[in-house]
Design a protein around this motif. Structure first.
Motif, PDB file in Angstrom:
ATOM      1  N   ASP A 106       9.539 -18.728  52.543  1.00  0.00           N
ATOM      2  CA  ASP A 106       8.424 -18.023  53.176  1.00  0.00           C
ATOM      3  C   ASP A 106       7.102 -18.362  52.512  1.00  0.00           C
ATOM      4  O   ASP A 106       6.051 -18.239  53.128  1.00  0.00           O
ATOM      5  CB  ASP A 106       8.651 -16.502  53.098  1.00  0.00           C
ATOM      6  CG  ASP A 106       9.845 -16.069  53.913  1.00  0.00           C
ATOM      7  OD1 ASP A 106      10.153 -16.742  54.920  1.00  0.00           O
ATOM      8  OD2 ASP A 106      10.493 -15.062  53.540  1.00  0.00           O
ATOM      9  N   GLU A 107       7.138 -18.782  51.261  1.00  0.00           N
ATOM     10  CA  GLU A 107       5.923 -19.073  50.523  1.00  0.00           C
ATOM     11  C   GLU A 107       5.766 -20.580  50.337  1.00  0.00           C
ATOM     12  O   GLU A 107       6.750 -21.326  50.379  1.00  0.00           O
ATOM     13  CB  GLU A 107       5.976 -18.376  49.160  1.00  0.00           C
ATOM     14  CG  GLU A 107       6.000 -16.869  49.274  1.00  0.00           C
ATOM     15  CD  GLU A 107       5.965 -16.198  47.911  1.00  0.00           C
ATOM     16  OE1 GLU A 107       5.749 -16.895  46.903  1.00  0.00           O
ATOM     17  OE2 GLU A 107       6.168 -14.978  47.877  1.00  0.00           O
ATOM     18  N   PRO A 108       4.529 -21.039  50.117  1.00  0.00           N
ATOM     19  CA  PRO A 108       4.297 -22.471  49.890  1.00  0.00           C
ATOM     20  C   PRO A 108       5.112 -22.992  48.703  1.00  0.00           C
ATOM     21  O   PRO A 108       5.290 -22.290  47.708  1.00  0.00           O
ATOM     22  CB  PRO A 108       2.802 -22.559  49.607  1.00  0.00           C
ATOM     23  CG  PRO A 108       2.220 -21.338  50.237  1.00  0.00           C
ATOM     24  CD  PRO A 108       3.270 -20.278  50.124  1.00  0.00           C
ATOM     25  N   GLN A 109       5.603 -24.206  48.832  1.00  0.00           N
ATOM     26  CA  GLN A 109       6.436 -24.826  47.800  1.00  0.00           C
ATOM     27  C   GLN A 109       5.790 -26.126  47.311  1.00  0.00           C
ATOM     28  O   GLN A 109       5.296 -26.921  48.118  1.00  0.00           O
ATOM     29  CB  GLN A 109       7.826 -25.170  48.365  1.00  0.00           C
ATOM     30  CG  GLN A 109       8.628 -23.965  48.818  1.00  0.00           C
ATOM     31  CD  GLN A 109       8.989 -23.081  47.652  1.00  0.00           C
ATOM     32  OE1 GLN A 109       9.511 -23.546  46.646  1.00  0.00           O
ATOM     33  NE2 GLN A 109       8.668 -21.799  47.784  1.00  0.00           N
ATOM     34  N   PRO A 110       5.822 -26.385  46.002  1.00  0.00           N
ATOM     35  CA  PRO A 110       5.318 -27.668  45.490  1.00  0.00           C
ATOM     36  C   PRO A 110       6.334 -28.788  45.752  1.00  0.00           C
ATOM     37  O   PRO A 110       7.532 -28.543  45.896  1.00  0.00           O
ATOM     38  CB  PRO A 110       5.146 -27.422  43.992  1.00  0.00           C
ATOM     39  CG  PRO A 110       6.049 -26.281  43.670  1.00  0.00           C
ATOM     40  CD  PRO A 110       6.178 -25.462  44.924  1.00  0.00           C
ATOM     41  N   ALA A 111       5.842 -29.997  45.802  1.00  0.00           N
ATOM     42  CA  ALA A 111       6.695 -31.157  46.075  1.00  0.00           C
ATOM     43  C   ALA A 111       7.800 -31.296  45.037  1.00  0.00           C
ATOM     44  O   ALA A 111       8.928 -31.660  45.369  1.00  0.00           O
ATOM     45  CB  ALA A 111       5.849 -32.426  46.130  1.00  0.00           C
ATOM     46  N   GLY A 148       1.465 -33.018  61.742  1.00  0.00           N
ATOM     47  CA  GLY A 148       1.286 -31.643  62.146  1.00  0.00           C
ATOM     48  C   GLY A 148       2.550 -30.811  62.096  1.00  0.00           C
ATOM     49  O   GLY A 148       2.645 -29.772  62.743  1.00  0.00           O
ATOM     50  N   ARG A 149       3.542 -31.246  61.330  1.00  0.00           N
ATOM     51  CA  ARG A 149       4.794 -30.494  61.224  1.00  0.00           C
ATOM     52  C   ARG A 149       4.786 -29.507  60.069  1.00  0.00           C
ATOM     53  O   ARG A 149       5.496 -28.505  60.106  1.00  0.00           O
ATOM     54  CB  ARG A 149       5.974 -31.458  61.089  1.00  0.00           C
ATOM     55  CG  ARG A 149       6.196 -32.282  62.361  1.00  0.00           C
ATOM     56  CD  ARG A 149       7.282 -33.310  62.222  1.00  0.00           C
ATOM     57  NE  ARG A 149       8.567 -32.723  61.909  1.00  0.00           N
ATOM     58  CZ  ARG A 149       9.631 -33.424  61.534  1.00  0.00           C
ATOM     59  NH1 ARG A 149       9.542 -34.736  61.440  1.00  0.00           N
ATOM     60  NH2 ARG A 149      10.761 -32.824  61.255  1.00  0.00           N
ATOM     61  N   ILE A 150       3.994 -29.792  59.032  1.00  0.00           N
ATOM     62  CA  ILE A 150       3.874 -28.874  57.903  1.00  0.00           C
ATOM     63  C   ILE A 150       2.400 -28.742  57.536  1.00  0.00           C
ATOM     64  O   ILE A 150       1.566 -29.528  57.991  1.00  0.00           O
ATOM     65  CB  ILE A 150       4.708 -29.323  56.670  1.00  0.00           C
ATOM     66  CG1 ILE A 150       4.186 -30.639  56.095  1.00  0.00           C
ATOM     67  CG2 ILE A 150       6.188 -29.408  57.008  1.00  0.00           C
ATOM     68  CD1 ILE A 150       4.863 -31.033  54.788  1.00  0.00           C
ATOM     69  N   ARG A 151       2.081 -27.749  56.691  1.00  0.00           N
ATOM     70  CA  ARG A 151       0.704 -27.514  56.258  1.00  0.00           C
ATOM     71  C   ARG A 151       0.618 -27.686  54.746  1.00  0.00           C
ATOM     72  O   ARG A 151       1.520 -27.308  54.020  1.00  0.00           O
ATOM     73  CB  ARG A 151       0.268 -26.105  56.648  1.00  0.00           C
ATOM     74  CG  ARG A 151      -1.136 -25.773  56.124  1.00  0.00           C
ATOM     75  CD  ARG A 151      -1.663 -24.457  56.638  1.00  0.00           C
ATOM     76  NE  ARG A 151      -2.070 -24.662  58.023  1.00  0.00           N
ATOM     77  CZ  ARG A 151      -1.836 -23.821  59.012  1.00  0.00           C
ATOM     78  NH1 ARG A 151      -1.199 -22.701  58.788  1.00  0.00           N
ATOM     79  NH2 ARG A 151      -2.248 -24.088  60.230  1.00  0.00           N
ATOM     80  N   ARG A 152      -0.513 -28.246  54.303  1.00  0.00           N
ATOM     81  CA  ARG A 152      -0.779 -28.450  52.879  1.00  0.00           C
ATOM     82  C   ARG A 152      -1.694 -27.332  52.394  1.00  0.00           C
ATOM     83  O   ARG A 152      -2.660 -26.983  53.061  1.00  0.00           O
ATOM     84  CB  ARG A 152      -1.456 -29.805  52.672  1.00  0.00           C
ATOM     85  CG  ARG A 152      -1.854 -30.069  51.260  1.00  0.00           C
ATOM     86  CD  ARG A 152      -2.746 -31.298  51.065  1.00  0.00           C
ATOM     87  NE  ARG A 152      -2.428 -32.449  51.860  1.00  0.00           N
ATOM     88  CZ  ARG A 152      -3.225 -32.929  52.841  1.00  0.00           C
ATOM     89  NH1 ARG A 152      -4.350 -32.339  53.137  1.00  0.00           N
ATOM     90  NH2 ARG A 152      -2.879 -33.997  53.510  1.00  0.00           N
ATOM     91  N   HIS A 153      -1.381 -26.794  51.228  1.00  0.00           N
ATOM     92  CA  HIS A 153      -2.214 -25.769  50.594  1.00  0.00           C
ATOM     93  C   HIS A 153      -2.592 -26.285  49.211  1.00  0.00           C
ATOM     94  O   HIS A 153      -1.724 -26.688  48.448  1.00  0.00           O
ATOM     95  CB  HIS A 153      -1.441 -24.451  50.415  1.00  0.00           C
ATOM     96  CG  HIS A 153      -0.857 -23.924  51.682  1.00  0.00           C
ATOM     97  ND1 HIS A 153      -1.557 -23.131  52.542  1.00  0.00           N
ATOM     98  CD2 HIS A 153       0.371 -24.094  52.223  1.00  0.00           C
ATOM     99  CE1 HIS A 153      -0.781 -22.828  53.568  1.00  0.00           C
ATOM    100  NE2 HIS A 153       0.386 -23.395  53.402  1.00  0.00           N
ATOM    101  N   LYS A 154      -3.887 -26.262  48.898  1.00  0.00           N
ATOM    102  CA  LYS A 154      -4.332 -26.686  47.562  1.00  0.00           C
ATOM    103  C   LYS A 154      -4.740 -25.456  46.779  1.00  0.00           C
ATOM    104  O   LYS A 154      -5.533 -24.642  47.243  1.00  0.00           O
ATOM    105  CB  LYS A 154      -5.497 -27.659  47.670  1.00  0.00           C
ATOM    106  CG  LYS A 154      -5.108 -29.003  48.249  1.00  0.00           C
ATOM    107  CD  LYS A 154      -6.247 -29.975  48.203  1.00  0.00           C
ATOM    108  CE  LYS A 154      -5.815 -31.295  48.800  1.00  0.00           C
ATOM    109  NZ  LYS A 154      -6.897 -32.269  48.815  1.00  0.00           N
TER     110      LYS A 154
END
Length: 183
Positions: A126-131, A163-169
């Motif tokens: 559910d939360e953003p994950q790092p590579a 456009g399948r995933i979103r990047r968060h910085k």
């Protein structure tokens, strides 16, 4: 100078001339093959320039015509008559036939694409994950897959571009989340 020394000198000259003639012919043949390769490269570069002129109005790569799914990734390369140069084009691949042929050649069953595996992993969070964490989770769930961190990042960035995933910085960290299908 005696007749014997004159004959010895003459035979040396004949041997040297024959050797020089053989070397000259070998170099001519070598240069002829290099010229043939250069002519093939010239034809290829001329084709590239013609294509570039055809799409001159397309300064933005996103405006280029999109490739169809069934269309091969690369077209046939025109060869100059006279045969095989040292450079060979990469074989054309399609989304369906290329992967199956490649997997069949190795004798393995076809594996899911890395992008599909990463998308599936992101779907469970559910939360953003790092590579890095996604790579670790991928290697735990699929021990037969061992992509490098750079390959995982490149694949994730490719999914962002599609456009399948979103990047968060967040400061120096980059995190990824799955986009909802309707978003």
């Amino acid at each position: 100078m005696t007749t014997q020394s004159a004959a010895t000198l003459r035979s040396r000259y004949v041997e040297q001339a024959a050797s020089d003639l053989e070397e000259n012919r070998r170099r001519q043949q070598e240069l002829a093959s290099k010229i043939e390769v250069l002519k093939q490269e010239e034809a290829l570069l001329a084709d590239i320039l013609n294509l570039a002129e055809r799409y001159e109005g397309f300064a933005d790569a996103s405006r280029l015509p999109e490739q169809l799914q069934d269309e091969p990734a690369v077209g046939k390369v025109k060869r100059a008559p006279g045969g095989g140069g040292s450079r060979r084009p990469a074989p054309a691949r399609t989304a369906t036939a290329g992967g199956a042929a490649q997997a069949g050649a190795k004798g393995k069953s076809r594996q899911p694409l890395l992008g599909d595996l990463l998308t599936d992993l992101l779907g469970h969070h559910d939360e953003p994950q790092p590579a890095k964490e996604l790579r670790d989770e991928l290697m735990a769930k699929h021990p037969d897959r061992a992509p490098t961190p750079q390959v995982v990042r490149n694949t994730l960035e490719s999914l962002v571009a599609k456009g399948r995933i979103r990047r968060h910085k967040q400061q120096r960290s980059v995190m990824y989340t799955l986009l909802e299908p309707g978003a």
